[in-house]
Design an enzyme around this catalytic site. Structure first.
Site, short mmCIF file in Angstrom:
data_model
loop_
_atom_site.label_atom_id
_atom_site.label_comp_id
_atom_site.label_asym_id
_atom_site.label_seq_id
_atom_site.Cartn_x
_atom_site.Cartn_y
_atom_site.Cartn_z
N ILE A 31 8.73 0.50 1.67
CA ILE A 31 9.36 -0.95 1.95
C ILE A 31 10.06 -1.65 0.85
CG2 ILE A 31 7.34 -2.32 1.18
CD1 ILE A 31 7.32 -3.62 4.03
N GLN A 93 -1.10 3.45 -9.33
CA GLN A 93 -1.40 3.61 -7.91
C GLN A 93 -1.71 2.30 -7.43
OE1 GLN A 93 -4.45 6.40 -6.56
NE2 GLN A 93 -3.84 6.24 -4.49
N HIS A 99 -0.46 9.56 -1.30
CA HIS A 99 0.90 9.57 -0.90
C HIS A 99 1.79 10.12 -1.80
CE1 HIS A 99 0.10 5.83 -2.74
NE2 HIS A 99 1.50 5.70 -3.35
N HIS A 101 5.61 10.45 -3.23
CA HIS A 101 6.90 9.48 -3.19
C HIS A 101 7.97 10.58 -3.10
CE1 HIS A 101 5.75 5.34 -4.33
NE2 HIS A 101 4.49 6.09 -4.94
P1 AMP Z 1 1.89 3.56 -5.27
O1 AMP Z 1 2.30 2.82 -6.47
O2 AMP Z 1 2.20 4.89 -5.73
O3 AMP Z 1 0.39 3.25 -4.81
O4 AMP Z 1 2.90 3.23 -4.27
C1 AMP Z 1 2.83 2.21 -2.89
C2 AMP Z 1 4.03 2.26 -2.53
O5 AMP Z 1 3.94 1.92 -1.01
C3 AMP Z 1 4.99 1.33 -3.16
O6 AMP Z 1 6.32 2.15 -3.42
C4 AMP Z 1 5.26 0.31 -2.23
O7 AMP Z 1 6.41 -0.46 -2.22
C5 AMP Z 1 5.06 0.77 -0.78
N1 AMP Z 1 4.42 -0.07 0.17
C6 AMP Z 1 3.69 -0.70 0.15
N2 AMP Z 1 3.53 -1.33 1.42
C7 AMP Z 1 4.34 -0.74 2.28
C8 AMP Z 1 4.52 -0.83 3.67
N3 AMP Z 1 3.94 -1.82 4.44
N4 AMP Z 1 5.69 0.09 4.10
C9 AMP Z 1 5.96 0.87 3.31
N5 AMP Z 1 5.82 1.15 2.11
C10 AMP Z 1 5.05 0.30 1.54
#
Ligand code: AMP
Ligand code: ZN
Length: 112
Positions: A31, A93, A99, A101
């Site tokens: 997002i 995280q 997940h 990236h």
């Molecule tokens: P992390 O910091 O590795 O946990 O990454 C979490 C990721 O999730 C971040 O890059 C956010 O931009 C992404 N994110 C959070 N909420 C959403 C959502 N509703 N849809 C898509 N991506 C999201």
């Protein structure tokens, strides 16, 4: 898992820009993209992160790893891409559902 954002996305309870899904995995656009292409690859099964992996997950992890290349090609990333897994608070995280990236395209930022 209740109250997990990515479980809700996997279940279709929260909308996301999904580009691929199968019985085990969902792939959707981040997002808040940090690159031209910024996807998140998640297992449907709730696993908080790398630290929760057990041998029972080996086939799932292999499936996810082998998906990365065809998804990158589908996104036009023939010349390369970057994969990142943040683990734990100090690893950056923010969402505690495992997940990967997948980042690519021009102007991919460097580290540091
Ligand atoms: P992390 O910091 O590795 O946990 O990454 C979490 C990721 O999730 C971040 O890059 C956010 O931009 C992404 N994110 C959070 N909420 C959403 C959502 N509703 N849809 C898509 N991506 C999201
Ligand atoms: Zn979850």
């Amino acid at each position: 898992m209740k109250d997990c954002l990515f479980c809700k996305i996997a279940a279709g309870e929260i909308p996301a820009d999904k580009i691929y899904e199968d019985e085990q995995v969902v792939v959707f656009r981040d997002i808040n993209p940090k690159a031209e292409v910024h996807l998140l690859i998640i297992p449907r099964e709730h696993l908080a992160g790398l630290n929760e992996l057990e041998s029972e997950h080996d086939a799932l992890i292999a499936h996810i790893m082998r998906l990365i290349h065809p998804i990158a090609i589908d996104q036009g990333l023939e010349s390369g891409y970057r994969t990142i897994i943040n683990t734990g608070k100090d690893g950056g995280q923010e969402v505690f559902h495992l997940h990967i990236h997948l980042l690519g395209g021009r102007n991919l930022p460097g580290f540091g």
